[in-house]
Scaffold this motif. Structure first.
Motif, short mmCIF file in Angstrom:
data_model
loop_
_atom_site.label_atom_id
_atom_site.label_comp_id
_atom_site.label_asym_id
_atom_site.label_seq_id
_atom_site.Cartn_x
_atom_site.Cartn_y
_atom_site.Cartn_z
N TYR A 1 44.69 47.48 31.30
CA TYR A 1 44.63 46.11 32.00
C TYR A 1 45.13 45.86 33.20
CZ TYR A 1 46.44 41.28 32.65
OH TYR A 1 46.65 39.85 33.04
N LYS A 2 46.18 46.45 33.65
CA LYS A 2 46.87 46.42 35.22
C LYS A 2 45.51 46.90 36.21
CE LYS A 2 51.68 46.93 33.63
NZ LYS A 2 52.62 47.89 33.42
N GLN A 3 45.19 47.94 35.92
CA GLN A 3 44.17 48.41 36.54
C GLN A 3 42.87 47.47 36.83
OE1 GLN A 3 43.14 52.64 36.63
NE2 GLN A 3 44.43 52.99 34.98
N ILE A 4 42.38 46.90 35.76
CA ILE A 4 41.22 46.01 35.87
C ILE A 4 41.78 44.66 36.88
CG2 ILE A 4 39.87 44.32 34.57
CD1 ILE A 4 39.87 46.70 32.38
N CYS A 5 43.10 44.39 36.54
CA CYS A 5 43.49 43.25 37.44
C CYS A 5 43.30 43.46 39.00
CB CYS A 5 45.03 42.90 36.99
SG CYS A 5 45.24 42.13 35.19
N VAL B 1 32.22 41.77 37.59
CA VAL B 1 32.08 42.44 36.19
C VAL B 1 33.12 41.38 35.39
CG1 VAL B 1 32.54 44.21 34.39
CG2 VAL B 1 31.42 44.50 36.67
N ASN B 2 32.82 40.69 34.21
CA ASN B 2 33.58 39.89 33.38
C ASN B 2 33.98 40.79 32.25
OD1 ASN B 2 32.86 37.21 34.44
ND2 ASN B 2 30.67 37.79 33.65
N TRP B 3 35.65 40.93 32.13
CA TRP B 3 36.24 41.55 31.18
C TRP B 3 36.73 40.76 30.03
CZ3 TRP B 3 36.05 46.93 32.00
CH2 TRP B 3 35.80 47.41 33.35
N GLU C 1 45.29 35.49 31.84
CA GLU C 1 43.77 35.42 32.19
C GLU C 1 43.81 35.41 33.55
OE1 GLU C 1 42.15 32.65 29.46
OE2 GLU C 1 41.83 34.01 27.95
N LEU C 2 42.54 35.84 34.18
CA LEU C 2 42.25 35.75 35.69
C LEU C 2 40.78 35.31 35.80
CD1 LEU C 2 43.94 39.00 37.09
CD2 LEU C 2 45.00 36.58 36.91
N ARG C 3 40.48 35.02 36.97
CA ARG C 3 38.93 34.56 36.98
C ARG C 3 37.97 35.32 36.29
NH1 ARG C 3 34.93 35.52 40.65
NH2 ARG C 3 36.43 36.77 41.93
#
Length: 353
Positions: A40-44, A51-53, A64-66
């Motif tokens: 999760y931290k890496q994707i943030c 890409v939508n996660w 949650e982020l954009r």
């Protein structure tokens, strides 16, 4: 195992504006949660936001982020019935809601009714080992997973696009035991470069502190270690210490280990869990003893190798693979405590470096 975003993207190669679902309602504590947290931290922090996660989790509270959506389902932990309802009903609704293009399951098996691209991270070595677990000695859970759950996992992995494992031995076993195609298996070894482990090094030769970072399960094989130390003690080993990261009262197994230590007057510190930095520091002044005979990877073996610490390990496919070419590694037959004890004596005398 740290699953890097780069490695995941490299396998999936998602198109811009596609949706990747990270599916892991199992993770709520320990190593499984650490893997999910790290991903999760890496994707943030990942620069490409095209890409939508979608994270499907149970108890973790992620922001949650954009381009990151989080769906929490803490109720799946209430019972097997709740989990069955989630797997069969709720998951269908979520897949339809988000129209996922890819699912990455960190739960050892895929979603049978998802027909698009699907990846699975397999981290259950005891369903692949040749060692046979017994209910009386090892408990019902390990026996049940090896003899019952494994069958449904194997069926699932034959249908998904990619299964991710950590070692060549797991890949070989998956091909042999589950009839999964070699082409459908990817090996991703742990990435521990972010831990700055390279700064933890020591040139000390003869050591009499023995260190075994592990959990309190029977396949970790602590009893063989204690028998080996008792043998070494009876044959001249003195002024030594064994440090364990378990406590005496975790379960019936650890209680038995503690009784053995008391009966044979073995110098053991049941220290419990310690921070990662303390683990690395301990390698620089210890001999890593690693009698476990079931591991998906065996991370302490790699960590000790990178710090230059001597290692005495069970002679298993995973340990041979990780320690291949390492001059400070010695091996013993997994249940041969006398052979293990002789190696302990050798390393304590400086005969093994």
């Amino acid at each position: 195992m740290n699953i890097t975003v780069d490695s995941l993207i490299g396998i999936v190669d998602p198109k811009p504006n596609s949706t990747v679902m990270i599916y892991d309602v199992h993770a709520s504590e320990s190593g499984a949660l650490a893997i999910l947290d790290d991903l999760y931290k890496q994707i943030c922090e990942y620069q490409d936001k095209s890409v939508n996660w979608v994270f499907i989790v149970s108890t973790p509270k992620y922001q949650e982020l954009r381009n990151i959506t989080v769906e929490r389902f803490p109720w799946v932990k209430k019972s097997w019935g709740h989990r069955y309802y989630f797997d069969t009903i709720t998951t269908r609704k979520l897949l339809k809601k988000y129209n996922a293009d890819v699912v990455f399951s960190l739960q050892n098996k895929g979603i049978s009714f998802f027909k698009k691209e699907q990846l699975v991270y397999l981290h259950l070595p005891f369903i692949l080992t040749d060692h046979r677990f017994r209910i009386k000695e090892d408990g019902k859970k390990l026996w049940f997973y090896q003899n019952v759950v494994s069958k449904s996992i194997f069926r699932s992995l034959r249908k998904v696009d990619i299964t991710i494992v950590q070692t060549q031995w797991m890949k070989n076993a998956l091909v042999k035991k589950a009839n999964v195609s070699e082409k459908a298996i990817k090996i991703l070894q742990p990435d521990i470069t972010t831990n700055q482990i390279g700064k933890y090094r020591d040139a000390e030769v003869a050591r009499k502190t023995f260190f075994y970072p592990s959990t309190g399960f029977t396949y970790k094989n602590h009893l063989t270690l204690l028998k080996a130390l008792n043998y070494a003690q009876n044959h001249g080993l003195s002024q030594y210490q064994l440090i364990l990261t378990i406590t005496p009262n975790e379960n019936a197994y650890t209680q038995m280990l503690y009784r053995f230590v008391r009966e044979h007057n073995i110098n053991v510190e049941f220290g419990g869990k310690i921070p990662r930095e303390s683990v690395f520091e301990q390698y620089t002044k210890s001999v890593l003893v690693f009698p476990s005979y079931v591991e998906s990877f065996g991370l302490p073996l790699l960590e000790a190798k990178l710090t230059g610490a001597p290692v005495i390990a069970s002679d298993c496919p995973f340990s041979r693979e990780i320690l291949n070419g390492y001059e400070k590694a010695s091996f013993f037959d997994e249940m041969n405590w006398k052979m293990f004890g002789k190696l302990i004596l050798d390393v304590a005398k400086g005969n093994l470096k």
